[in-house]
Design a protein around this motif. Structure first.
Motif, PDB file in Angstrom:
ATOM      1  N   LEU A  63      10.436  -4.664   9.539  1.00 22.93           N
ATOM      2  CA  LEU A  63      10.920  -5.944   9.037  1.00 22.93           C
ATOM      3  C   LEU A  63      12.416  -5.868   8.755  1.00 22.93           C
ATOM      4  O   LEU A  63      12.953  -4.799   8.454  1.00 22.93           O
ATOM      5  CB  LEU A  63      10.187  -6.311   7.743  1.00 22.93           C
ATOM      6  N   PRO A  64      13.103  -7.006   8.815  1.00 29.10           N
ATOM      7  CA  PRO A  64      14.519  -7.003   8.432  1.00 29.10           C
ATOM      8  C   PRO A  64      14.667  -6.568   6.978  1.00 29.10           C
ATOM      9  O   PRO A  64      13.778  -6.799   6.154  1.00 29.10           O
ATOM     10  CB  PRO A  64      14.927  -8.475   8.613  1.00 29.10           C
ATOM     11  N   ASP A  65      15.778  -5.938   6.652  1.00 31.09           N
ATOM     12  CA  ASP A  65      16.001  -5.475   5.281  1.00 31.09           C
ATOM     13  C   ASP A  65      16.016  -6.629   4.290  1.00 31.09           C
ATOM     14  O   ASP A  65      15.810  -6.422   3.089  1.00 31.09           O
ATOM     15  CB  ASP A  65      17.323  -4.708   5.196  1.00 31.09           C
ATOM     16  N   THR A  66      16.268  -7.830   4.782  1.00 33.77           N
ATOM     17  CA  THR A  66      16.303  -9.007   3.908  1.00 33.77           C
ATOM     18  C   THR A  66      14.915  -9.523   3.544  1.00 33.77           C
ATOM     19  O   THR A  66      14.783 -10.370   2.660  1.00 33.77           O
ATOM     20  CB  THR A  66      17.082 -10.147   4.586  1.00 33.77           C
ATOM     21  N   ASP A  67      13.883  -9.022   4.225  1.00 33.15           N
ATOM     22  CA  ASP A  67      12.528  -9.502   3.948  1.00 33.15           C
ATOM     23  C   ASP A  67      12.034  -8.918   2.623  1.00 33.15           C
ATOM     24  O   ASP A  67      12.037  -7.692   2.435  1.00 33.15           O
ATOM     25  CB  ASP A  67      11.568  -9.100   5.071  1.00 33.15           C
ATOM     26  N   PRO A  68      11.588  -9.765   1.690  1.00 36.11           N
ATOM     27  CA  PRO A  68      11.167  -9.270   0.371  1.00 36.11           C
ATOM     28  C   PRO A  68       9.931  -8.381   0.398  1.00 36.11           C
ATOM     29  O   PRO A  68       9.668  -7.661  -0.571  1.00 36.11           O
ATOM     30  CB  PRO A  68      10.898 -10.556  -0.418  1.00 36.11           C
ATOM     31  N   GLN A  69       9.172  -8.408   1.489  1.00 32.62           N
ATOM     32  CA  GLN A  69       7.964  -7.582   1.551  1.00 32.62           C
ATOM     33  C   GLN A  69       8.258  -6.134   1.887  1.00 32.62           C
ATOM     34  O   GLN A  69       7.441  -5.249   1.614  1.00 32.62           O
ATOM     35  CB  GLN A  69       7.006  -8.142   2.618  1.00 32.62           C
ATOM     36  N   LYS A  70       9.398  -5.892   2.493  1.00 30.59           N
ATOM     37  CA  LYS A  70       9.646  -4.574   3.070  1.00 30.59           C
ATOM     38  C   LYS A  70       9.559  -3.456   2.037  1.00 30.59           C
ATOM     39  O   LYS A  70       8.865  -2.448   2.244  1.00 30.59           O
ATOM     40  CB  LYS A  70      11.009  -4.561   3.767  1.00 30.59           C
ATOM     41  N   GLN A  71      10.229  -3.594   0.919  1.00 33.07           N
ATOM     42  CA  GLN A  71      10.215  -2.538  -0.092  1.00 33.07           C
ATOM     43  C   GLN A  71       8.848  -2.381  -0.748  1.00 33.07           C
ATOM     44  O   GLN A  71       8.424  -1.266  -1.053  1.00 33.07           O
ATOM     45  CB  GLN A  71      11.282  -2.820  -1.147  1.00 33.07           C
ATOM     46  N   ARG A  72       8.142  -3.492  -0.954  1.00 36.24           N
ATOM     47  CA  ARG A  72       6.818  -3.412  -1.578  1.00 36.24           C
ATOM     48  C   ARG A  72       5.823  -2.715  -0.652  1.00 36.24           C
ATOM     49  O   ARG A  72       4.968  -1.949  -1.095  1.00 36.24           O
ATOM     50  CB  ARG A  72       6.336  -4.821  -1.959  1.00 36.24           C
ATOM     51  N   ILE A  73       5.922  -2.998   0.635  1.00 28.51           N
ATOM     52  CA  ILE A  73       5.050  -2.330   1.602  1.00 28.51           C
ATOM     53  C   ILE A  73       5.336  -0.831   1.623  1.00 28.51           C
ATOM     54  O   ILE A  73       4.417  -0.003   1.647  1.00 28.51           O
ATOM     55  CB  ILE A  73       5.234  -2.953   3.006  1.00 28.51           C
ATOM     56  N   ALA A  74       6.620  -0.472   1.592  1.00 31.14           N
ATOM     57  CA  ALA A  74       6.998   0.947   1.603  1.00 31.14           C
ATOM     58  C   ALA A  74       6.478   1.658   0.357  1.00 31.14           C
ATOM     59  O   ALA A  74       5.994   2.798   0.433  1.00 31.14           O
ATOM     60  CB  ALA A  74       8.515   1.072   1.698  1.00 31.14           C
ATOM     61  N   ALA A  75       6.535   0.991  -0.792  1.00 31.46           N
ATOM     62  CA  ALA A  75       6.085   1.610  -2.038  1.00 31.46           C
ATOM     63  C   ALA A  75       4.582   1.863  -2.030  1.00 31.46           C
ATOM     64  O   ALA A  75       4.110   2.940  -2.428  1.00 31.46           O
ATOM     65  CB  ALA A  75       6.465   0.727  -3.213  1.00 31.46           C
ATOM     66  N   LEU A  76       3.807   0.866  -1.577  1.00 33.65           N
ATOM     67  CA  LEU A  76       2.356   1.058  -1.515  1.00 33.65           C
ATOM     68  C   LEU A  76       1.998   2.139  -0.495  1.00 33.65           C
ATOM     69  O   LEU A  76       1.124   2.975  -0.741  1.00 33.65           O
ATOM     70  CB  LEU A  76       1.649  -0.252  -1.158  1.00 33.65           C
ATOM     71  N   THR A  77       2.667   2.129   0.636  1.00 30.97           N
ATOM     72  CA  THR A  77       2.396   3.132   1.668  1.00 30.97           C
ATOM     73  C   THR A  77       2.606   4.544   1.118  1.00 30.97           C
ATOM     74  O   THR A  77       1.780   5.444   1.330  1.00 30.97           O
ATOM     75  CB  THR A  77       3.302   2.900   2.892  1.00 30.97           C
ATOM     76  N   LYS A  78       3.672   4.734   0.358  1.00 30.10           N
ATOM     77  CA  LYS A  78       3.975   6.050  -0.204  1.00 30.10           C
ATOM     78  C   LYS A  78       2.899   6.494  -1.200  1.00 30.10           C
ATOM     79  O   LYS A  78       2.405   7.626  -1.139  1.00 30.10           O
ATOM     80  CB  LYS A  78       5.346   6.009  -0.883  1.00 30.10           C
ATOM     81  N   SER A  79       2.521   5.604  -2.116  1.00 28.27           N
ATOM     82  CA  SER A  79       1.529   5.989  -3.131  1.00 28.27           C
ATOM     83  C   SER A  79       0.143   6.157  -2.521  1.00 28.27           C
ATOM     84  O   SER A  79      -0.624   7.038  -2.933  1.00 28.27           O
ATOM     85  CB  SER A  79       1.497   4.946  -4.257  1.00 28.27           C
ATOM     86  N   PHE A  80      -0.196   5.343  -1.533  1.00 30.37           N
ATOM     87  CA  PHE A  80      -1.507   5.453  -0.872  1.00 30.37           C
ATOM     88  C   PHE A  80      -1.603   6.782  -0.112  1.00 30.37           C
ATOM     89  O   PHE A  80      -2.612   7.488  -0.196  1.00 30.37           O
ATOM     90  CB  PHE A  80      -1.698   4.274   0.080  1.00 30.37           C
ATOM     91  N   GLU A  81      -0.543   7.127   0.626  1.00 32.35           N
ATOM     92  CA  GLU A  81      -0.548   8.377   1.386  1.00 32.35           C
ATOM     93  C   GLU A  81      -0.633   9.589   0.459  1.00 32.35           C
ATOM     94  O   GLU A  81      -1.294  10.588   0.773  1.00 32.35           O
ATOM     95  CB  GLU A  81       0.694   8.468   2.269  1.00 32.35           C
ATOM     96  N   ALA A  82       0.030   9.490  -0.692  1.00 34.12           N
ATOM     97  CA  ALA A  82      -0.007  10.604  -1.639  1.00 34.12           C
ATOM     98  C   ALA A  82      -1.420  10.835  -2.165  1.00 34.12           C
ATOM     99  O   ALA A  82      -1.839  11.981  -2.377  1.00 34.12           O
ATOM    100  CB  ALA A  82       0.951  10.322  -2.797  1.00 34.12           C
ATOM    101  N   LYS A  83      -2.175   9.757  -2.373  1.00 29.58           N
ATOM    102  CA  LYS A  83      -3.529   9.881  -2.936  1.00 29.58           C
ATOM    103  C   LYS A  83      -4.578  10.186  -1.874  1.00 29.58           C
ATOM    104  O   LYS A  83      -5.457  11.031  -2.079  1.00 29.58           O
ATOM    105  CB  LYS A  83      -3.903   8.590  -3.677  1.00 29.58           C
ATOM    106  N   TYR A  84      -4.504   9.495  -0.734  1.00 29.49           N
ATOM    107  CA  TYR A  84      -5.598   9.574   0.242  1.00 29.49           C
ATOM    108  C   TYR A  84      -5.261  10.388   1.493  1.00 29.49           C
ATOM    109  O   TYR A  84      -6.129  10.576   2.353  1.00 29.49           O
ATOM    110  CB  TYR A  84      -6.027   8.168   0.651  1.00 29.49           C
ATOM    111  N   LYS A  85      -4.012  10.808   1.612  1.00 25.24           N
ATOM    112  CA  LYS A  85      -3.585  11.640   2.749  1.00 25.24           C
ATOM    113  C   LYS A  85      -3.789  10.925   4.090  1.00 25.24           C
ATOM    114  O   LYS A  85      -4.049  11.552   5.108  1.00 25.24           O
ATOM    115  CB  LYS A  85      -4.324  12.989   2.763  1.00 25.24           C
ATOM    116  N   ARG A  86      -3.676   9.610   4.061  1.00 24.51           N
ATOM    117  CA  ARG A  86      -3.710   8.820   5.295  1.00 24.51           C
ATOM    118  C   ARG A  86      -2.912   7.549   5.061  1.00 24.51           C
ATOM    119  O   ARG A  86      -2.632   7.179   3.926  1.00 24.51           O
ATOM    120  CB  ARG A  86      -5.145   8.486   5.706  1.00 24.51           C
TER     121      ARG A  86
END
Length: 386
Positions: free
Chosen positions: A284-307
């Motif tokens: 997504l473009p850096d201006t899209d408000p979803q981009k950072q929130r998606i990145a944050a969830l992806t990081k925490s989900f991967e840390a917990k579930y390893k996928r």
């Protein structure tokens, strides 16, 4: 002695009862029904993980309005009757303050809401059909953390307008998910000047060549398939066999799953899928408000579930946080106040999109939260942003 013993026992029972009451008041009880076994399990596993992660995060940060979430989960096993049994148990035995999750099957969610509406218990469905929240007059306690089919069809109509596509076919399964979408497409087609032919199939079908033959003979410019079942892979492979792979083939958001893409193989190379932004968050473009929130969830989900998480995990993650927001704004778990607070949530930044509810509209997402994606090199790719 007996009298003294009896008094002691009664006092102990009263103390235990009082302690139980204090404990019950110190938590917010949220119940969930999803299908983590049976045919719908491929969705349910990730959806449960999204809820579990959200509950853990909220409780680690102090809970909801000063109270920890007591999360009660039941597996509906992809069977509506078991989903209803679980719902009754949540309402009658567990005495939940709210239910989040409708079995990851639209038909099951619709059946469940009959019980939650009668019980006047707020219900946030994580399933797709517009019928889950309409008409609002009959769904006053029911909300949805996914996009309405009507909004999805409007997004597709925008895409068709850009491409000069006027004649399309809709091939939907016979479930509530598929047929509910057909109803919404008829409304949108009338407004947007689309010429649509309609064909259907059963979710367990393994041969769609009769329907595809009719569609090919009609000379349509695009084919929309609407299912969350493996029959969607059959659609892609048999369309390729019939020489239809160069057509504008489109799947719904319910099919945005890497496992299906891998099963389809080369038959998916020209496919487009209408989707929330989550699967292509990094693109997504850096201006899209979803981009950072998606990145944050992806990081925490991967840390917990390893996928890696998918959009199904995101929509249940959002649903739990929406429940928290409504309870906090209501100042507690009073059901009527929570329902009214849900109706007032506006410009709420979730992972799946920006949510706007109202007393007249119980679905929070709009077509602006949707994109079209393709599948290339083992990953979903952003194909049409706006």
């Amino acid at each position: 002695m007996l009298s003294k013993l009896a008094s002691t026992l009664l006092f102990g029972a009263a103390l235990s009862f009082a302690s139980a009451g204090v404990f019950a008041q110190s938590t917010v009880k949220i119940g969930s029904v999803l299908s983590v076994t049976g045919p719908a399990a491929f969705l349910g596993e990730d959806m449960k993980a999204g809820m579990e992660l959200a509950v853990e995060e909220i409780n680690a940060r102090g809970g909801v309005a000063g109270k920890k979430i007591d999360w009660v989960f039941y597996d509906a096993e992809s069977q509506t009757q078991k989903g209803l049994t679980a719902t009754r148990r949540l309402l009658d035995q567990d005495k939940v303050d709210m239910i989040v999750g409708g079995g990851n099957m639209s038909g099951m969610a619709i059946a469940m809401l009959g019980l939650t509406e009668r019980a006047s218990v707020p219900f946030i469905s994580t399933e797709g059909s517009t019928d889950i929240v309409t008409p609002v007059a009959d769904r006053q306690w029911t909300f949805k953390s996914t996009a309405d089919d009507e909004q999805v069809m409007e997004r597709l109509a925008d895409y068709f307008a850009k491409k000069g596509i006027k004649k399309v076919a809709f091939l939907g399964d016979s479930s509530g998910f598929g047929q509910g979408a057909a109803v919404q497409l008829k409304k949108v087609a009338a407004r947007r000047g689309l010429d649509v032919m309609y064909e259907s199939f059963n979710p367990a079908d393994t041969d769609l060549t009769p329907q595809l033959g009719k569609i090919k003979a009609a000379g349509v410019q695009s084919v929309i398939c609407w299912t969350v079942t493996p029959a969607g892979v059959v659609f892609l492979k048999q369309a390729k066999q019939l020489g239809m792979e160069s057509m504008n083939l489109i799947h719904s958001y319910g099919f945005v799953d890497q496992r299906y893409m891998e099963l389809a193989g080369d038959a998916a190379k020209n496919l487009l899928l209408v989707s929330v932004k989550f699967p292509v968050g990094a693109q997504l473009p850096d201006t899209d408000p979803q981009k950072q929130r998606i990145a944050a969830l992806t990081k925490s989900f991967e840390a917990k579930y390893k996928r890696k998480p998918n959009q199904f995990a995101a929509q249940t993650y959002d649903a739990i946080y929406l429940a928290r927001t409504a309870i906090e704004r209501a100042g507690g778990s009073d059901r009527t106040k929570v329902r009214d607070a849900m109706s007032g949530i506006a410009n709420w930044p979730g992972v799946g999109g920006v949510f706007n509810f109202s007393p007249q509209r119980h679905s929070g997402l709009s077509k602006d939260d949707l994109v079209l994606v393709s599948y290339r090199n083992g990953a979903f790719q952003l194909a049409d942003y706006k």
